[in-house]
Design an enzyme around this catalytic site. Structure first.
Site, PDB file in Angstrom:
ATOM      1  N   VAL A  94       0.982  -1.006  -0.037  1.00 16.20           N
ATOM      2  CA  VAL A  94       0.138  -0.017   0.010  1.00 16.20           C
ATOM      3  C   VAL A  94       1.225   1.042  -0.047  1.00 16.20           C
ATOM      4  CG1 VAL A  94      -1.413   1.199   1.308  1.00 16.20           C
ATOM      5  CG2 VAL A  94      -1.699  -1.149   1.223  1.00 16.20           C
ATOM      6  N   CYS A  95       0.633   2.092  -0.860  1.00 11.28           N
ATOM      7  CA  CYS A  95       1.370   3.909  -1.438  1.00 11.28           C
ATOM      8  C   CYS A  95       0.438   4.938   0.058  1.00 11.28           C
ATOM      9  CB  CYS A  95       1.607   3.572  -2.299  1.00 11.28           C
ATOM     10  SG  CYS A  95       1.978   5.622  -2.552  1.00 11.28           S
TER      11      CYS A  95
END
Length: 159
Positions: A94-95
């Site tokens: 996840v960014c």
């Protein structure tokens, strides 16, 4: 305290707090080792799709990988590989700003999971992690929404 003791101590406190109170519909628990003990450094979580969004009805599996440097450093948060979202790499990583530059040691597991739930329906196209999802998002919003709804159907509630 032994090396890594601060991380494990904080995670033990987080687990205790989660058991007492946590956001409705979310799951977060340390992984169980073969001998029945818990691995505080790896948590198996579920992030529910928010009601009233294209993500509604989906219960998305996520792992939180903590290092001995937690809470000074954030955990790595991963959805399954090839999870369809602008801000999720093909690897599932996840960014999200609170997992990077905006990280603060005071951020808790519930805050991380709620932040990820918010990100699901409010992607940040200025920081794309996945070219295909970004292209669909930028060029064909009805198709993006269709794919999101289809993905939500692949992750129904387990209860």
């Amino acid at each position: 305290m032994a090396y890594g003791g601060a991380a494990r101590g904080r995670l033990a406190e987080e687990r205790k707090a989660w058991r007492k109170r946590h956001p409705h519909g979310f799951v977060a628990k340390p992984a169980t080792l073969p001998d029945g003990s818990v691995n505080l450094m790896l948590w198996n979580c579920v992030v529910p799709g928010k009601e009233g969004t294209d993500w509604e009805g989906g219960y998305f599996p996520l792992t939180l990988h903590f290092t001995e440097n937690y809470p000074s450093n954030p955990p790595t948060c991963k959805f399954p590989r090839r999870f369809f979202h602008v801000n999720v790499y093909d690897s599932g990583d996840v960014c999200l700003s609170i997992l990077g530059d905006a990280w603060a040691p005071s951020i808790t597991v519930p805050q991380i999971l709620i932040g990820i739930q918010e990100l699901l329906d409010n992607p940040n196209p200025a920081s794309p992690a996945q070219d295909f999802a970004y292209d669909v998002f930028a060029k064909n919003m009805p198709e993006y929404k269709r794919r999101v709804r289809e993905q939500a159907k692949r992750y129904p509630s387990l209860v």
